[in-house]
Design a protein around this motif. Structure first.
Motif, PDB file in Angstrom:
ATOM      1  N   ALA A 175      -4.736   0.415  -3.647  1.00  0.00           N
ATOM      2  CA  ALA A 175      -5.353   1.136  -2.525  1.00  0.00           C
ATOM      3  C   ALA A 175      -4.469   2.307  -2.101  1.00  0.00           C
ATOM      4  CB  ALA A 175      -5.578   0.189  -1.348  1.00  0.00           C
ATOM      5  N   LEU A 232       0.836  -1.195   0.000  1.00  0.00           N
ATOM      6  CA  LEU A 232       0.000   0.000   0.000  1.00  0.00           C
ATOM      7  C   LEU A 232       0.876   1.253   0.000  1.00  0.00           C
ATOM      8  CD1 LEU A 232      -3.281   0.470   1.878  1.00  0.00           C
ATOM      9  CD2 LEU A 232      -1.573   2.248   2.074  1.00  0.00           C
ATOM     10  N   LEU A 291     -10.487  -4.263   0.574  1.00  0.00           N
ATOM     11  CA  LEU A 291      -9.232  -4.865   1.046  1.00  0.00           C
ATOM     12  C   LEU A 291      -9.466  -6.117   1.879  1.00  0.00           C
ATOM     13  CD1 LEU A 291      -7.110  -1.690   1.738  1.00  0.00           C
ATOM     14  CD2 LEU A 291      -6.773  -3.403  -0.049  1.00  0.00           C
ATOM     15  N   CYS A 333      -3.668  -4.096  -2.678  1.00  0.00           N
ATOM     16  CA  CYS A 333      -2.982  -3.264  -1.687  1.00  0.00           C
ATOM     17  C   CYS A 333      -2.241  -2.114  -2.364  1.00  0.00           C
ATOM     18  CB  CYS A 333      -2.015  -4.118  -0.868  1.00  0.00           C
ATOM     19  SG  CYS A 333      -2.835  -5.401   0.093  1.00  0.00           S
ATOM     20  N   ALA A 358     -12.345   0.926   0.793  1.00  0.00           N
ATOM     21  CA  ALA A 358     -11.438   0.235   1.715  1.00  0.00           C
ATOM     22  C   ALA A 358     -11.946  -1.150   2.094  1.00  0.00           C
ATOM     23  CB  ALA A 358     -11.217   1.076   2.963  1.00  0.00           C
ATOM     24  N   GLY A 390      -8.100   0.751   5.639  1.00  0.00           N
ATOM     25  CA  GLY A 390      -7.416  -0.256   4.838  1.00  0.00           C
ATOM     26  C   GLY A 390      -6.706  -1.281   5.704  1.00  0.00           C
TER      27      GLY A 390
END
Length: 142
Positions: free
Chosen positions: A112, A61, A96, A109, A93, A122
């Protein structure tokens, strides 16, 4: 050189961490091996694997967040990133929760971060999804 008994847990942590980054690898074999030895409780194995895998996902991420500073969103060319983009635009989110999935989990990830989704949400949804995956794996191999 003698390693302490909990070196097994560091191995599990490391393999689950690396498996969640954009590097290839899997932690299921290490998890299953340790589960079959009946040395550690399920909560310890699931917790260590979830922590490592979630932190690895957070690295991906963060990489997405950093790359987005240099390259605009329109440059997502990989098909896996395009799928992840569509998934996260639809679910935000909460999407995830699927970060544990093979093939698409790592790009989820990464994207995001690229989309600058809420990091705390997240982290929460990523941990829940990855923890559920290891709990399910424990039910199969434990």
């Amino acid at each position: 050189m003698n390693f302490p008994a909990n070196s097994d847990l560091w191995t599990l942590f490391g393999s689950s961490f690396l498996a969640a980054t954009l590097l290839p690898g899997g932690s299921e074999v290490v998890f299953a091996l340790l589960a079959s030895q009946d040395v550690y409780s399920p909560s310890v194995l699931i917790g260590v694997a979830t922590l490592g895998n979630t932190l690895g996902g957070m690295v991906s991420l963060g990489m997405g967040w950093l790359v987005a500073r240099r390259y605009p969103l329109r440059t997502l060319a990989r098909p896996s990133h395009q799928r992840a983009y569509r998934w996260l635009r639809r679910y935000g989110a909460v999407g995830l929760l699927g970060a544990w999935m093979p093939v698409i989990g790592d790009p989820l990830c990464f994207v995001a971060g690229w989309l600058r989704l809420n990091v705390f949400l997240g982290l929460f949804f990523m941990a829940v999804g990855k923890g559920a995956r290891y709990a399910a794996l424990w039910n199969v191999v434990g």
